[in-house]
Design an enzyme around this catalytic site. Structure first.
Site, PDB file in Angstrom:
ATOM      1  N   LYS A 240       0.818  -1.206   0.000  1.00 15.75           N
ATOM      2  CA  LYS A 240       0.000   0.000   0.000  1.00 15.75           C
ATOM      3  C   LYS A 240       0.858   1.264   0.000  1.00 15.75           C
ATOM      4  CE  LYS A 240      -4.401  -1.651   1.815  1.00 15.75           C
ATOM      5  NZ  LYS A 240      -5.433  -1.536   2.871  1.00 15.75           N
ATOM      6  N   ARG A 274      -3.959  -9.948   4.904  1.00 20.20           N
ATOM      7  CA  ARG A 274      -4.428  -9.977   3.516  1.00 20.20           C
ATOM      8  C   ARG A 274      -3.251  -9.558   2.636  1.00 20.20           C
ATOM      9  NH1 ARG A 274      -6.847  -6.443  -0.235  1.00 20.20           N
ATOM     10  NH2 ARG A 274      -8.448  -7.446  -1.528  1.00 20.20           N
TER      11      ARG A 274
END
Length: 292
Positions: A240, A274
């Site tokens: 991210k 995740r």
């Protein structure tokens, strides 16, 4: 790295209405399968018409140690295009059907904030609903997951993927705000569940969703403060912006930074990571277990 050991009350497994279990007594990994053309990490994108590529990636993730697969047909990256439910289903349902045929024992999560999409995905064989809206983007979602009796991941978000970048100002303490959000949504879920406390619920603090970089790092440092809610934590940090933008990299070169933050997340109490890169994340989990 903090020196304290967080206390967790969440020790049970997630039970799918299809009979499959996701054992979270120890941290596990959920591999990301994006059936989208526009997810922020290009290496994660899969075509809805390329079943061979989908099954190859899923097989590799399962072989590398993924305990679950998270299938999404709607990109939730900041500013992503909104797509119709019919398009989301067009991408999702064939993928879930193919995965269920090829890997009948695999625990499959559907990444959607739409109740109708979630219901069709569960009917097609999905075992869990992973909702980035935490029940705020579709008024029917909480009642739907309660009716289906399906494990549910409730994420913190303000606004939508299209507006969340403008909603990073919090009048109160960030973690306190998230705790109150989870408390309120869990109570709503209890009420639509006939007054019974929902057991098979994961909480996701929503890294990158209506949170800027300093807020993301503060949230990661304070992750143990979410433990008193008594639900397992799902954490999504993989490649991210808090990794690649902070390090002046691209998502393609953010694996090493992701690995470092995964270690922090596990130390802070994450039960399900995740991830895009299962083999590398599995190494972190194994080392964490050895040190724990």
């Amino acid at each position: 790295m903090p020196t304290h050991s967080p206390i967790h009350s969440f020790t049970h497994s997630l039970r799918s209405p299809h009979g499959r279990l996701l054992d979270l007594r120890q941290p596990q990994l959920m591999g990301i399968l994006n059936i989208t053309p526009d997810s922020f990490y290009s290496g994660s994108r899969l075509s809805p018409t390329d079943e061979t590529a989908l099954l190859h990636r899923a097989e590799a993730m399962l072989a590398a140690g993924a305990a679950a697969l998270d299938v999404g047909g709607y990109s939730s990256r900041p500013g992503a295009d909104d797509i119709a439910p019919t398009e989301e289903l067009r991408r999702l349902l064939p993928a879930i059907a193919a995965l269920r045929r090829a890997f009948p024992a695999a625990f499959i999560s559907v990444d959607t904030f739409r109740a109708a999409v979630a219901a069709e995905a569960v009917a097609a064989g999905a075992d869990m609903v992973n909702d980035i809206g935490g029940g705020t983007l579709d008024a029917d979602m909480l009642a739907t997951v309660a009716r289906l009796g399906v494990p549910y991941c409730l994420m913190h978000l303000r606004g939508t993927p299209q507006t969340m970048r403008t909603l990073t100002h919090y009048d109160e303490d960030l973690v306190l705000t998230i705790l109150r959000f989870f408390r309120d949504q869990l109570e709503r879920l209890r009420l639509v569940n006939g007054g019974h406390p929902p057991a098979d619920v994961l909480l996701d603090p929503g890294f990158g969703f209506a949170k800027n970089a300093p807020q993301n790092f503060e949230l990661l440092r304070r992750l143990p403060e979410l433990a008193p809610l008594g639900h397992g934590l799902l954490v999504g940090l993989s490649r991210k912006a808090m990794v690649h933008k902070f390090l002046d990299l691209s998502p393609d070169t953010a694996l090493n930074g992701t690995t470092a933050l995964h270690a922090w997340a596990l130390r802070g109490g994450a039960r399900l990571l995740r991830v895009h890169d299962v083999a590398e994340a599995r190494q972190v989990v194994r080392l964490h277990e050895m040190l724990g």
